[in-house]
Design an enzyme around this catalytic site. Structure first.
Site, mmCIF file in Angstrom:
data_model
loop_
_atom_site.group_PDB
_atom_site.id
_atom_site.type_symbol
_atom_site.label_atom_id
_atom_site.label_comp_id
_atom_site.label_asym_id
_atom_site.label_seq_id
_atom_site.Cartn_x
_atom_site.Cartn_y
_atom_site.Cartn_z
ATOM 1 N N CYS A 19 10.920 -11.613 -29.164
ATOM 2 C CA CYS A 19 11.419 -12.914 -28.481
ATOM 3 C C CYS A 19 12.629 -13.275 -28.599
ATOM 4 O O CYS A 19 13.158 -13.053 -29.061
ATOM 5 C CB CYS A 19 10.342 -14.343 -29.068
ATOM 6 N N ARG B 141 14.445 -8.379 -25.388
ATOM 7 C CA ARG B 141 13.473 -9.049 -26.525
ATOM 8 C C ARG B 141 11.903 -9.319 -26.356
ATOM 9 O O ARG B 141 11.630 -9.330 -27.140
ATOM 10 C CB ARG B 141 14.169 -10.007 -27.314
ATOM 11 N N TRP C 114 7.046 -12.130 -26.138
ATOM 12 C CA TRP C 114 6.882 -10.278 -26.471
ATOM 13 C C TRP C 114 6.034 -10.495 -27.184
ATOM 14 O O TRP C 114 5.642 -11.350 -28.904
ATOM 15 C CB TRP C 114 7.899 -9.897 -27.197
ATOM 16 N N ASN D 276 10.539 -17.190 -32.668
ATOM 17 C CA ASN D 276 10.584 -15.674 -32.039
ATOM 18 C C ASN D 276 10.102 -15.679 -34.012
ATOM 19 O O ASN D 276 11.303 -15.812 -34.928
ATOM 20 C CB ASN D 276 12.394 -15.443 -32.647
ATOM 21 N N GLY D 277 9.264 -14.458 -33.950
ATOM 22 C CA GLY D 277 9.049 -14.151 -35.681
ATOM 23 C C GLY D 277 7.313 -14.611 -35.679
ATOM 24 O O GLY D 277 6.415 -14.660 -34.603
ATOM 25 N N GLU E 50 13.555 13.119 -29.156
ATOM 26 C CA GLU E 50 14.158 11.582 -28.559
ATOM 27 C C GLU E 50 13.659 12.247 -27.065
ATOM 28 O O GLU E 50 13.302 10.957 -26.770
ATOM 29 C CB GLU E 50 15.798 12.093 -28.774
ATOM 30 N N LYS F 198 11.908 9.317 -24.906
ATOM 31 C CA LYS F 198 12.554 8.707 -23.886
ATOM 32 C C LYS F 198 11.625 9.014 -22.526
ATOM 33 O O LYS F 198 11.516 7.748 -21.527
ATOM 34 C CB LYS F 198 13.690 9.464 -23.465
ATOM 35 N N GLU G 195 9.110 6.065 -22.900
ATOM 36 C CA GLU G 195 9.093 4.796 -23.143
ATOM 37 C C GLU G 195 9.165 4.294 -21.531
ATOM 38 O O GLU G 195 8.228 3.245 -21.028
ATOM 39 C CB GLU G 195 10.523 5.376 -23.894
ATOM 40 N N HIS H 242 1.298 26.126 -34.348
ATOM 41 C CA HIS H 242 0.574 25.817 -35.197
ATOM 42 C C HIS H 242 -0.955 24.571 -34.392
ATOM 43 O O HIS H 242 -1.050 23.701 -35.062
ATOM 44 C CB HIS H 242 0.335 25.545 -36.908
ATOM 45 N N LYS I 122 13.720 -3.969 -27.114
ATOM 46 C CA LYS I 122 14.283 -4.239 -27.758
ATOM 47 C C LYS I 122 14.462 -4.408 -28.942
ATOM 48 O O LYS I 122 14.993 -3.326 -29.437
ATOM 49 C CB LYS I 122 15.559 -4.173 -26.346
HETATM 50 C C1 G6P Z 1 12.425 -0.220 -30.300
HETATM 51 C C2 G6P Z 1 13.090 -0.243 -29.154
HETATM 52 C C3 G6P Z 1 13.752 1.186 -29.481
HETATM 53 C C4 G6P Z 1 14.972 1.473 -31.057
HETATM 54 C C5 G6P Z 1 13.661 0.078 -31.579
HETATM 55 C C6 G6P Z 1 14.501 0.564 -33.483
HETATM 56 O O1 G6P Z 1 11.337 0.070 -30.408
HETATM 57 O O2 G6P Z 1 12.761 -0.307 -28.144
HETATM 58 O O3 G6P Z 1 14.837 1.394 -29.010
HETATM 59 O O4 G6P Z 1 14.779 2.994 -31.141
HETATM 60 O O5 G6P Z 1 13.307 -0.264 -31.282
HETATM 61 O O6 G6P Z 1 15.596 -0.866 -33.551
HETATM 62 P P1 G6P Z 1 17.125 -0.832 -33.765
HETATM 63 O O7 G6P Z 1 18.004 -2.049 -32.834
HETATM 64 O O8 G6P Z 1 16.397 -0.516 -35.474
HETATM 65 O O9 G6P Z 1 17.719 0.600 -33.100
#
Ligand code: G6P
Length: 612
Positions: free
Chosen positions: A2, A27, A73, A99-100, A485, A489, A492, A508, A607
């Site tokens: 949030c 957020r 969120w 937030n929390g 990665e 991507k 996501e 495997h 994020k």
């Molecule tokens: C969330 C974001 C990701 C990020 C991860 C870790 O899941 O959507 O993009 O890699 O958190 O976040 P940080 O800020 O600790 O790199």
């Protein structure tokens, strides 16, 4: 997670609150709400994005100079109008944003329900505001005391802001484990989860610390106390944040802008750390704790998401160059495993936001056990960077797209610098090799520019796979984390199922999935294991899989086998992840665009994950 914002001052609160929410929408974005005092507390909230809230309040009374707002969120209770913040207390005298997570909300809620207090939402947050009001009335104490008392009984994480109808020239804010920044203007205050909503109004900020409570009145000095009522002197810091970095700058999406920013963000990560002669590296955080690093039994990286992938790249770099044993841990697993840690360990927490709850908790645990804690963060002043004993910022600039791109390559840049510096100090690298790698690192931004030139080609290629149901990503050695990665991507932002695998492990299990419909992205730049990857590609082709290969310029063997070839510039194997990840970022971006997905705010994600 949030995002929260608040304003108190002589101006109308709404413009700051609504633009602030837009800046913080990364957020969370499943519902949004606002509360402004104007004789009474006017609360407007709605399911959906901040733009939905904006339309919703068009014909409403949003006059007032004191207000709070929230973009959510969901954790407790589905995204809905009712569960959106702000939440009102029973008498409607208090409104609160949070937030929390309040972990013991059940217990408190039962207690309050027993005495007849009615709840309107399913959230844990509403319990806190109800509890505060209950204490205020029941104990006959003022609001600040009630907040102190309530927070001393709460278990969990919070950044909260409260406004009170009976005391309209007052905002009370508090934090524990969730971030909160207070901007100090002329006779006005701005509150937000991070500095991005504040920077255009003032550069003077105070980062609230854990268990601190700010009592904020227009035209009065900021007062800070703790939950246990100790007075604190606010530590005012100057914000260094470029406002233009928060805009899209002509790109359709923040993600695309951030992909294209990588030559610059990597240069910014290197700047000031490498001398002009490209033969020395200086990193203050490491110098301060040089002996701890050089005598370390092992280095443990802890992180989440994309930052965890950067940590895996770091494992190859540190072991290969500095010959220090490395372990890479998901922060969320590490913290609950009762890990064996001693004061001979160095724990490096990697986090773009510097606020990820699991990463923060993991490093706090390691700190208690005596390890040296080092942070690699992007957001300046973030909690993780402040809790660490030392650290290095990545200096990539604000990353707003939820899918991380430039933060990853900047994290890898910092890891390369750290590994080289430690290798030099330990004598595990020759001067010649040190200079070669540093010179090549210096060329990486230009090579990324060249790789970005492939964007049109990758856009065309992405049309072929827009409707694929599954994807497999394979890589070996230091490019195995890149395969992970790439798959992340794609998942996501395009919602296509994708898996990343070490290429040799394919036989495997995942090989069973390969048929003529299965696109397999193989990250195969020049490397020690190149020939092995060629064999893996043969295995895929023998089963009619479709191969999209990322190869080094001039490649012949893989190019003759693959269905599609993406050529990246030649580079040192140890630095290749910074180049090989670029086409994968672009591929996921264009596939998601073709599928008309929400690029910068993918569904269900946020994020910065400030909850467990
Ligand atoms: C969330 C974001 C990701 C990020 C991860 C870790 O899941 O959507 O993009 O890699 O958190 O976040 P940080 O800020 O600790 O790199």
């Amino acid at each position: 997670m949030c995002g929260i914002v608040g304003y108190i001052g002589p101006k109308q609160a709404y413009p700051f609150l609504i633009t602030g929410l837009k800046r913080l929408e990364y957020r969370g974005y499943d519902s949004a709400g606002i509360a402004i005092i104007n004789g009474k507390i006017n609360v407007y909230k709605t399911k959906g994005k901040v733009s939905d809230l904006e339309s919703f309040v068009k014909d409403k009374n949003i006059e007032g100079t004191v207000g709070i707002a929230h973009t959510r969120w969901a954790t407790h209770g589905e995204p809905s109008d009712i569960n959106a913040h702000p939440h009102l207390s029973h008498s409607e005298n208090l409104a609160m944003i949070h937030n929390g997570i309040i972990e013991n909300y059940h217990l408190l809620k039962n207690k309050l329900e027993d005495i007849g207090i009615k709840f309107t939402s399913e959230t844990d947050s509403e319990v806190l505001v109800q509890f505060i009001e209950y204490l205020q009335i029941h104990e006959n104490i003022d609001l600040v005391k009630a907040v102190q008392l309530a927070l001393s009984q709460v278990i969990g994480a919070y950044a909260i802001v409260i406004l009170s109808k009976n005391d309209p020239n007052l905002l009370i804010a508090a934090r524990k484990s969730s971030p909160l920044v207070i901007g100090i203007g002329r006779g006005e205050y701005f509150l937000a989860s991070d500095a991005s909503p504040i920077v255009e109004h003032t550069r003077q900020v105070v980062y609230l610390n854990d268990e601190e409570i700010a009592v904020i009145r227009m035209n009065e000095e900021l007062q800070i106390t703790t939950i246990s009522d100790q007075k604190k002197i606010p530590f005012i810091e100057k914000l260094e944040l470029d406002l233009s970095a928060l805009e899209k700058g002509g790109f359709d999406h923040f993600m695309l802008k951030e992909i294209f920013e990588q030559p610059k963000s990597i240069r910014d990560s290197i700047r000031g750390r490498v001398n002009v002669g490209l033969d020395t590296i200086s990193m203050a955080g490491i110098i301060d704790f040089e002996q701890r690093f050089l005598n370390a039994n092992r280095i443990i990286f802890t992180a989440a998401g994309t930052s965890w992938h950067a940590a895996l790249v770091g494992e190859y770099l540190f072991e290969e160059l500095a010959r220090i044993p490395v372990e890479v841990e998901y922060a969320s697993e590490f913290r609950y495993r009762n890990p064996i840690i001693t004061n001979r360990d160095v724990v490096i927490a990697i986090s773009q936001s510097g606020e990820t709850a699991d990463t923060l908790a993991a490093m706090q645990l390691a700190k208690q056990k005596g390890a040296l804690i080092y942070s690699i963060c992007n957001v300046v002043g973030s909690t993780i960077s402040r809790v660490a004993d030392a650290g290095s910022y990545t200096h990539a600039g604000p990353e707003i797209g939820v899918a991380s791109t430039k933060a990853f390559t900047s994290q890898v840049t910092v890891l390369v610098l750290m590994a080289l510096l430690l290798a030099k100090k330990k004598g595990t690298i020759t001067d010649l090799r040190f200079r070669q790698l540093l010179a090549e690192l210096d060329r990486i931004p230009a090579k990324i520019e060249e790789a970005l030139g492939l964007s049109e080609y990758i856009r065309d290629l992405s049309r072929v796979y827009t409707y694929a149901r599954n994807f497999l990503y394979l890589g070996r050695g230091i490019n195995f984390p890149v395969a992970l990665e790439g798959a992340l991507k794609l998942k996501e932002i395009s919602y296509i199922h994708a898996e990343g695998y070490p290429a040799a492990e394919m036989k495997h299990g995942p090989i069973a999935l390969i048929d003529k419909k299965m696109p397999v992205v193989v990250v195969a730049p020049n490397s020690e294991t190149y020939e092995k990857v060629v064999s893996n590609i043969q295995e895929i082709k023998a089963r009619k899989g479709k191969v999209i290969a990322i190869v080094s310029k001039g490649d012949i063997t893989v190019s003759s086998l693959a269905d599609y070839v993406i050529e990246i510039p030649q580079t040192e194997e140890l630095l290749s992840p910074m180049l090989s990840v670029i086409p994968l970022q672009l591929l996921s971006y264009f596939i998601a665009v073709m599928r008309e997905c929400e690029i910068d705010q993918p569904r269900n994600l946020a994020k910065s994950v400030t909850v467990e």
